[in-house]
Write a protein that holds these residues in place. Structure first.
Motif, PDB file in Angstrom:
ATOM      1  N   THR A 295      11.982  59.255  66.284  1.00 12.03           N
ATOM      2  CA  THR A 295      13.375  58.808  66.304  1.00 12.03           C
ATOM      3  C   THR A 295      13.801  58.370  67.700  1.00 12.03           C
TER       4      THR A 295
ATOM      5  N   ALA B 217      14.193  45.447  72.504  1.00 15.85           N
ATOM      6  CA  ALA B 217      14.189  44.366  71.511  1.00 15.85           C
ATOM      7  C   ALA B 217      15.517  43.628  71.517  1.00 15.85           C
ATOM      8  N   ASP B 218      16.626  44.363  71.641  1.00 14.24           N
ATOM      9  CA  ASP B 218      17.943  43.722  71.656  1.00 14.24           C
ATOM     10  C   ASP B 218      18.127  42.846  72.887  1.00 14.24           C
TER      11      ASP B 218
ATOM     12  N   THR C 284      11.943  55.146  68.805  1.00 13.52           N
ATOM     13  CA  THR C 284      12.469  53.974  68.113  1.00 13.52           C
ATOM     14  C   THR C 284      13.782  53.519  68.738  1.00 13.52           C
ATOM     15  N   ASP C 285      14.681  54.478  69.005  1.00 14.72           N
ATOM     16  CA  ASP C 285      15.967  54.138  69.630  1.00 14.72           C
ATOM     17  C   ASP C 285      15.762  53.565  71.034  1.00 14.72           C
ATOM     18  N   TYR C 286      14.802  54.127  71.750  1.00 14.86           N
ATOM     19  CA  TYR C 286      14.529  53.659  73.117  1.00 14.86           C
ATOM     20  C   TYR C 286      13.991  52.228  73.114  1.00 14.86           C
ATOM     21  N   LEU C 287      13.049  51.939  72.215  1.00 15.91           N
ATOM     22  CA  LEU C 287      12.440  50.607  72.171  1.00 15.91           C
ATOM     23  C   LEU C 287      13.400  49.561  71.618  1.00 15.91           C
ATOM     24  N   ARG C 288      14.364  50.002  70.790  1.00 13.29           N
ATOM     25  CA  ARG C 288      15.310  49.042  70.221  1.00 13.29           C
ATOM     26  C   ARG C 288      16.128  48.358  71.311  1.00 13.29           C
ATOM     27  N   ARG C 289      16.391  49.064  72.396  1.00 15.20           N
ATOM     28  CA  ARG C 289      17.152  48.458  73.492  1.00 15.20           C
ATOM     29  C   ARG C 289      16.397  47.278  74.094  1.00 15.20           C
TER      30      ARG C 289
END
Length: 417
Positions: free
Chosen positions: A373, A383-384, A376-381
């Protein structure tokens, strides 16, 4: 818990609100496995840590072009997977998928203000490399980017196996067959350069549908199979007889017999002639219909091309020797990426779980879920923001994760005491 599940409204829920879909851990792992498999195929087993320059001209590898370092107007250049991470991590890159016989350019004379961090001792240029407008992020005869923000027509891109440019399906002069019906495509321009391939189309190529316009400007689709009647008329005029037809049927059976080559293991490339009779010359004695369209070919069609002495010489003169090399195919490239990384590949999580008792298994699964979890939250930044994740970023994440884990453990020990 059972009463709440049967009738009571869950805490924090809203009447009439749509229920969130429930996804099990097995579903998540299966989806991740499928994404990893696709990524391995696309990268074709390319090394993400070491520059490929020392390998010379690599038969096939994942390639990128850097618009930051070599924009339009500058000389085109291509870089390997490892250099795209290490030397161009914050740059604007064009993904080229794969090109044949290419050597990494990163840091050579085409890059004015950049030295390769992984292999700085490069020659000035790689004279054997071939370039096209793909290296500037442009594709097809329309010379447009992909994805194209100004193109609202949904269309797939198909790569020509000869020039290795990518084409919109609607710009090939014929409606492409279903994607599962063919494996390779030769574009219109390359069919003109390799005109000998027209002799093979009636036996080997996948039938296509040609686009024409009626008098009322309505599009009518005509199947190329309809031209078979025209071919029969031509043969009658040229004096073809019944025995010729029988011989033609035998020839079709010869070309349609199953190939013994494996999808994951390539046969040896033909280097000398084992043919006593030229297949191409026999086919050229028959009338073949040439059209201004691309052609589409099934798997293993390359193994059925003639390899007599004259044909091998012709392939060399046209610089298309790769056509008789089944290891040159993109399918072989993708299979290599999958097989190389799945050989002796074991699931470390399952191995660890099997060595634990039930309490330890539950604790490990909880830790795994927390890690998944937070990661995923860390990598989403990234990607955004459209930035590349570097090794330092991953190291920072795990240091912070371990720090948070220690704080949680210390609090638990305090309450227990």
């Amino acid at each position: 818990m059972e009463a709440a599940a049967e009738g009571a409204e869950p805490a924090g829920g809203c009447a009439g609100a749509p229920e969130e879909p429930v996804v099990s851990l097995a579903d998540v792992l299966a989806e991740n496995e499928e994404l990893e498999k696709e990524a391995r195929a696309v990268l074709g087993g390319s090394d993400h840590e070491r520059c490929s320059y020392s390998q010379g001209a690599v038969k096939r590898q994942a390639l990128y072009a850097c618009s930051t370092c070599t924009p339009p107007g500058e000389e085109p250049a291509g870089i390997c997977l490892a250099c795209s991470y290490e030397c161009h991590g914050t740059h604007k890159l064009f993904e080229l998928y794969t090109k044949r016989n290419f050597r990494c350019d990163c840091g050579n004379s085409k890059f004015k203000n950049l030295q390769c961090k992984l292999f700085p001792e490069k020659g000035k240029v790689n004279s054997g490399n071939k370039y096209n407008h793909n290296f500037y992020g442009l594709y097809c005869v329309c010379k447009r980017p992909y994805p194209d923000p100004e193109d609202e027509i949904p269309d797939e891109m198909i790569q020509c196996i000869v020039c290795e440019d990518w084409f919109h399906g609607r710009h090939l002069g014929a409606v492409p067959p279903e994607s599962g019906d063919f494996h390779e495509m030769v574009c219109q321009a390359c069919m003109n350069c390799c005109a000998f391939l027209w002799a093979y189309t009636s036996q080997l190529a996948v039938p296509t549908v040609t686009k024409v316009t009626s008098l009322e400007d309505e599009r009518i689709l005509l199947n190329v199979k309809e031209t078979e009647e025209q071919n029969r008329e031509i043969k009658k005029e040229s004096g073809g007889d019944h025995q010729g037809k029988i011989k033609e049927e035998e020839q079709v059976e010869q070309y349609n017999e199953p190939s013994t080559s494996s999808g994951s293991k390539c046969p040896e490339t033909v280097t000398k002639s084992d043919e006593l009779v030229c297949k191409l010359r026999e086919l050229q004695t028959k009338q073949s219909l040439k059209k201004d369209t691309a052609t589409f070919w099934p798997s293993n069609w390359r193994s059925k091309l003639c390899t007599c002495k004259d044909c091998l010489k012709m392939y060399s003169e046209l610089d298309v020797q790769f056509l008789i090399d089944e290891c040159d195919t993109v399918l072989a490239y993708e299979n290599k990426g999958t097989s190389d990384q799945e050989t002796d590949r074991r699931d470390p999580l399952m191995d660890t779980l099997n060595s634990m008792n039930r309490v330890q298994q539950v604790e490990l699964i909880c830790e795994y879920n927390d890690l998944k979890t937070e990661l995923t939250d860390y990598l989403r930044r990234f990607a955004d923001e459209g930035t590349v994740v570097k090794r330092e970023d991953i190291q920072q994440f795990f240091e912070e994760f371990q720090s948070r884990k220690r704080r949680r453990t210390n609090r638990m020990q305090y309450y227990c005491s």
